[in-house]
Motif scaffolding. Structure first.
Motif, mmCIF file in Angstrom:
data_model
loop_
_atom_site.group_PDB
_atom_site.id
_atom_site.type_symbol
_atom_site.label_atom_id
_atom_site.label_comp_id
_atom_site.label_asym_id
_atom_site.label_seq_id
_atom_site.Cartn_x
_atom_site.Cartn_y
_atom_site.Cartn_z
ATOM 1 N N ASP A 30 0.761 -1.018 0.071
ATOM 2 C CA ASP A 30 0.003 -0.081 -0.069
ATOM 3 C C ASP A 30 0.967 1.194 -0.120
ATOM 4 O O ASP A 30 0.465 2.163 -0.577
ATOM 5 C CB ASP A 30 -0.759 0.169 1.123
ATOM 6 N N LEU A 31 1.919 1.289 0.700
ATOM 7 C CA LEU A 31 2.826 2.485 0.957
ATOM 8 C C LEU A 31 3.744 2.735 -0.372
ATOM 9 O O LEU A 31 3.560 3.900 -0.884
ATOM 10 C CB LEU A 31 3.637 2.290 2.210
ATOM 11 N N ALA B 275 1.432 6.681 -6.693
ATOM 12 C CA ALA B 275 0.375 7.406 -6.997
ATOM 13 C C ALA B 275 0.461 9.114 -7.053
ATOM 14 O O ALA B 275 -0.204 9.760 -7.321
ATOM 15 C CB ALA B 275 -0.931 7.064 -6.197
ATOM 16 N N LEU B 276 1.463 9.384 -6.025
ATOM 17 C CA LEU B 276 1.696 10.784 -5.822
ATOM 18 C C LEU B 276 2.734 11.259 -6.683
ATOM 19 O O LEU B 276 2.947 12.305 -6.569
ATOM 20 C CB LEU B 276 1.934 11.089 -4.290
ATOM 21 N N GLY B 277 3.249 10.651 -7.664
ATOM 22 C CA GLY B 277 4.046 10.906 -8.527
ATOM 23 C C GLY B 277 5.577 10.677 -8.389
ATOM 24 O O GLY B 277 6.355 11.211 -8.835
ATOM 25 N N ASN C 260 -4.688 6.314 -14.188
ATOM 26 C CA ASN C 260 -3.462 6.932 -13.981
ATOM 27 C C ASN C 260 -2.223 6.036 -13.933
ATOM 28 O O ASN C 260 -1.233 6.294 -13.325
ATOM 29 C CB ASN C 260 -3.521 7.535 -12.453
ATOM 30 N N GLU D 208 2.868 -6.901 -12.320
ATOM 31 C CA GLU D 208 3.374 -7.730 -13.374
ATOM 32 C C GLU D 208 2.371 -8.320 -14.246
ATOM 33 O O GLU D 208 1.232 -8.455 -13.763
ATOM 34 C CB GLU D 208 3.975 -8.946 -12.429
ATOM 35 N N ASP D 209 2.681 -8.304 -15.587
ATOM 36 C CA ASP D 209 1.757 -8.978 -16.237
ATOM 37 C C ASP D 209 0.678 -8.057 -17.077
ATOM 38 O O ASP D 209 -0.202 -8.617 -17.712
ATOM 39 C CB ASP D 209 1.004 -10.199 -15.810
ATOM 40 N N ALA E 33 -3.358 13.675 -1.487
ATOM 41 C CA ALA E 33 -3.669 13.665 -2.967
ATOM 42 C C ALA E 33 -3.814 15.049 -3.349
ATOM 43 O O ALA E 33 -3.275 15.405 -4.361
ATOM 44 C CB ALA E 33 -4.669 12.584 -3.385
ATOM 45 N N ILE F 129 2.567 -1.133 -12.724
ATOM 46 C CA ILE F 129 3.417 -1.421 -11.620
ATOM 47 C C ILE F 129 3.075 -3.185 -11.296
ATOM 48 O O ILE F 129 3.663 -3.783 -10.675
ATOM 49 C CB ILE F 129 3.303 -0.868 -10.240
ATOM 50 N N VAL G 131 5.191 9.900 -14.459
ATOM 51 C CA VAL G 131 5.061 10.497 -13.110
ATOM 52 C C VAL G 131 4.069 11.828 -13.254
ATOM 53 O O VAL G 131 3.343 12.080 -12.457
ATOM 54 C CB VAL G 131 6.753 11.077 -12.687
ATOM 55 N N ARG H 138 -8.162 0.867 1.048
ATOM 56 C CA ARG H 138 -7.684 0.934 2.531
ATOM 57 C C ARG H 138 -6.623 2.109 2.730
ATOM 58 O O ARG H 138 -5.776 2.617 1.965
ATOM 59 C CB ARG H 138 -6.589 -0.364 2.802
ATOM 60 N N ARG I 220 10.237 5.214 -9.074
ATOM 61 C CA ARG I 220 10.580 4.247 -8.422
ATOM 62 C C ARG I 220 11.686 4.249 -7.481
ATOM 63 O O ARG I 220 11.565 3.975 -6.280
ATOM 64 C CB ARG I 220 10.753 2.865 -9.326
ATOM 65 N N MET J 114 -4.770 9.715 -6.631
ATOM 66 C CA MET J 114 -5.458 8.498 -6.450
ATOM 67 C C MET J 114 -5.757 8.326 -4.831
ATOM 68 O O MET J 114 -4.921 8.607 -4.338
ATOM 69 C CB MET J 114 -4.865 7.220 -6.948
ATOM 70 N N PHE K 170 -6.769 5.386 -2.030
ATOM 71 C CA PHE K 170 -7.136 3.827 -2.039
ATOM 72 C C PHE K 170 -8.001 3.234 -1.197
ATOM 73 O O PHE K 170 -8.656 4.037 -0.142
ATOM 74 C CB PHE K 170 -5.867 2.875 -1.939
ATOM 75 N N ARG L 45 -7.717 2.030 -12.349
ATOM 76 C CA ARG L 45 -6.081 2.003 -12.229
ATOM 77 C C ARG L 45 -5.645 2.269 -13.537
ATOM 78 O O ARG L 45 -4.341 2.590 -13.410
ATOM 79 C CB ARG L 45 -5.617 0.764 -11.549
ATOM 80 N N MET M 36 -1.600 3.039 -12.932
ATOM 81 C CA MET M 36 -1.081 2.166 -11.645
ATOM 82 C C MET M 36 -1.101 0.992 -12.121
ATOM 83 O O MET M 36 -0.536 0.175 -11.526
ATOM 84 C CB MET M 36 -2.017 2.392 -10.541
ATOM 85 N N ARG N 110 0.550 10.749 -13.128
ATOM 86 C CA ARG N 110 0.014 10.462 -11.913
ATOM 87 C C ARG N 110 -0.088 11.703 -11.010
ATOM 88 O O ARG N 110 -0.780 11.846 -10.321
ATOM 89 C CB ARG N 110 0.954 9.571 -11.107
ATOM 90 N N ARG N 111 0.741 12.805 -11.315
ATOM 91 C CA ARG N 111 0.534 14.023 -10.726
ATOM 92 C C ARG N 111 -0.722 14.744 -10.961
ATOM 93 O O ARG N 111 -1.314 15.431 -10.269
ATOM 94 C CB ARG N 111 1.973 14.940 -10.892
ATOM 95 N N ASN O 246 -3.902 4.632 3.410
ATOM 96 C CA ASN O 246 -2.454 3.931 3.623
ATOM 97 C C ASN O 246 -1.521 5.178 3.795
ATOM 98 O O ASN O 246 -0.808 5.396 3.097
ATOM 99 C CB ASN O 246 -2.156 3.321 2.328
#
Lengths: 298, 273
Positions: free
Chosen positions: A177-178, A184-186, B73, B80-81, B183, B78, B103, B115, A189, B111, B113, B70, B75, B106-107, B117
């Motif tokens: 999640d983190l 998601a905040l840009g 943006n 796999e597959d 966000a 990230i 980047v 849960r 990696r 987003m 989520f 997802r 997401m 996503r800015r 986080n």
């Protein structure tokens, strides 16, 4: 009735095994304390041994062990952590390269430490050290002889698996999640790893480092050929100096002293210091681990 | 949390005629497919998302609504597959085009989520995170933006005296509003919300819903929700997904009062899902 009897038998056998383990530890610590404690004094901890090794202290050995371990840590942490970051954060789960690296790490962990010693002699001292001397045109060996630097690098390779495996575990324990929140905040990696993943894995990584240090501090075989000295009344001041070491000093006192019986009190004193260092490092690892677990739960 | 909870029906202001006036299109999605390996999660979805409106994506579990969200943006990158095909156009720009900076996408498309986080950091540092990684330096500037964002997330009054405390010490609803503030801090244009209230109690849910209605003034919002009541309360338009396909898309009121497709009607009347 028959079954109840067996039950007692099993209970007895397992209990005895447990007792055996406990008593072994008890005997070791007891004997070392009993024989070693009287030797420990301020002078023992702060002076050099006499040349026949029956008197004096072990300061050069303490200093050498600390220096060696410090250098080893400086070498092993960046490489180990970077490898673990690659394996968990960058490599795809099905990556062949990652699989090969993991297998290599596991095999590295199974290599007997004396082999590391020979490898260190062959690779670091002779190949790199001599190579440097030839390249620099030195007439006498400057780099191409046993030195604390080469011992530290050899130990770093020996402890690399510990650091990689514990760091990998620590990184995987960071909730996904983190990572998603950061991305998601840009965050890139790399920024995610640097600002979110590594800080949250700090405790686990530190545990690995301490475990590596406590393993490395007690290993003797890898340093025999690569830099440890039997007897060295001064403290090393250069990476190319040889050094004394607590573990190696124990070996030297027990087998290389001209008068083994006269050296025995020194031997137990040295063992006591070595055990104290090892146990305290392990204790630190346990405390850090439990704290970091508590922090993640909070 | 000291005041009595508002009745949920009153938490959300009634929609006016003006709300239903057409709005410019913010996101154009054309023939979007999302595949995980050989599994097709989103199957040929085309959907326009209007600016400064709340679009709700509803449907049973596994219908592809979250996968679709997802992909808005990137997401899914990230995972796999995961493979996204089709075109998703944000203000005239295909966000899957080769020269696009992920980047940057996503800015612009934030987003929140399912849960909450928050990072294990202080409330302040949570909200400031997006600013710091974007190299914003000025202390006063960052503090001002943090306040603005917390106000925007209707959280300022509750936390202004304890910004240095860990965000993890807050209640679930407050944590989720920290995530919304976080966000907002980078001033996105679109906010995606993946079941933002599913782990919250009814009071906290009502607050989040009210917040969504307020945020609509400035932001385009796409929200995935399991709760049809929630979709009916907060959204302007609703899209119903089933088995990876977009079955029906239209005015929320129309979808809930006179759905055109049989499957939609079956779902919203609770016959399955």
């Amino acid at each position: 009735m028959r079954y109840a009897g067996r039950d007692w038998l099993l209970f007895g056998a397992t209990g005895l095994a447990t007792l055996l383990v406990l008593s072994m530890l008890g005997i070791i610590i007891g004997v070392v304390l009993w024989q070693g404690a009287p030797v420990i004094s301020a002078e023992f901890l702060t002076s050099a041994p006499t040349s026949d090794m029956t008197g004096g202290g072990i300061l050069p050995a303490i200093y050498g062990t600390v220096l060696l371990t410090l250098l080893m840590t400086l070498a092993v942490v960046p490489v180990g952590v970077a490898t673990a970051v690659y394996l968990t954060e960058y490599a795809s789960p099905r990556s062949r390269l990652a699989g090969i690296v993991r297998a290599a790490v596991q095999n590295l962990a199974g290599v007997p430490s004396i082999v590391f010693g020979l490898f260190g002699l062959g690779f670091f001292v002779l190949f790199i050290g001599r190579g440097l001397d030839t390249a620099l045109g030195a007439s006498e060996p400057v780099w191409g002889k046993p030195a604390v630097l080469w011992s530290a690098l050899t130990l770093a390779i020996l402890t690399l698996p510990v650091v990689i495996v514990t760091t990998e575990e620590a990184l995987r324990a960071v909730p996904n999640d983190l990572r998603e929140a950061a991305l998601a905040l840009g965050a890139t990696r790399f920024q995610t790893v640097l600002t979110v993943v590594l800080p949250n894995a700090r405790g686990g990584i530190l545990t690995g480092v301490v475990l590596a240090v406590s393993r490395g501090a007690g290993e003797v075989a890898p340093i025999i050929f690569t830099g440890a000295a039997n007897f060295l009344p001064y403290l090393p001041t250069d990476l190319r100096d040889m050094f004394m070491h607590l573990g190696y000093h124990v070996y030297a006192l027990a087998t290389q002293s001209p008068n083994v019986d006269a050296a025995r009190p020194m031997l137990f004193g040295t063992v006591l210091v070595l055990l104290t260092v090892s146990f305290s490092l392990n204790l630190i690892a346990v405390v850090i681990r439990s704290r970091s677990r508590a922090a993640l739960r909070a | 949390m000291s005041t009595a909870p508002p009745a949920i029906s009153r938490a959300v202001p009634p929609r006016s005629e003006q709300d239903r006036a057409p709005s410019p299109t913010k996101l154009v999605c054309e023939n979007v497919f999302v595949r995980y390996g050989t599994k097709i999660a989103v199957n040929d979805v085309s959907l326009n998302i209007e600016e400064c409106r709340v679009t709700a994506l509803i449907g049973p579990s596994g219908c592809g609504k979250s996968s679709f969200l997802r992909s808005l943006n990137r997401m899914n990158d990230i995972i796999e597959d995961a493979k996204v095909t089709g075109r998703i156009i944000l203000d005239g720009e295909d966000i899957y085009a080769r020269n696009i900076d992920v980047v940057e996408v996503r800015r612009r498309v934030g987003m929140v989520f399912q849960r909450s986080n928050p990072f294990p950091k202080s409330i302040f540092e949570n909200v400031a995170y997006g600013l710091r990684i974007a190299d914003m330096k000025g202390k006063a500037e960052i503090a001002a933006r943090v306040e603005e964002s917390l106000r925007g997330a209707a959280l300022w009054d509750e936390v202004k005296d304890r910004l240095d405390e860990s965000a993890l010490a807050l209640s679930g609803g407050q944590q989720q509003r920290v995530c919304i503030a976080r966000a907002l801090a980078i001033r996105p244009e679109v906010i995606l919300m993946d079941e933002p209230a599913s782990a919250l109690d009814p009071i906290a849910t009502a607050r989040i819903e009210q917040l969504i209605r307020e945020l609509r003034e400035k932001y385009t919002i796409v929200i995935v929700t399991h709760s049809m009541q929630q979709a009916a309360r907060v959204s302007d338009t609703t899209a119903f997904f089933y088995m990876g396909e977009l079955i029906e898309h239209g005015d929320t009121e129309q979808i809930f009062t006179s759905p055109k497709k049989r499957q939609t009607e079956d779902y919203i009347t609770g016959r399955f899902g």
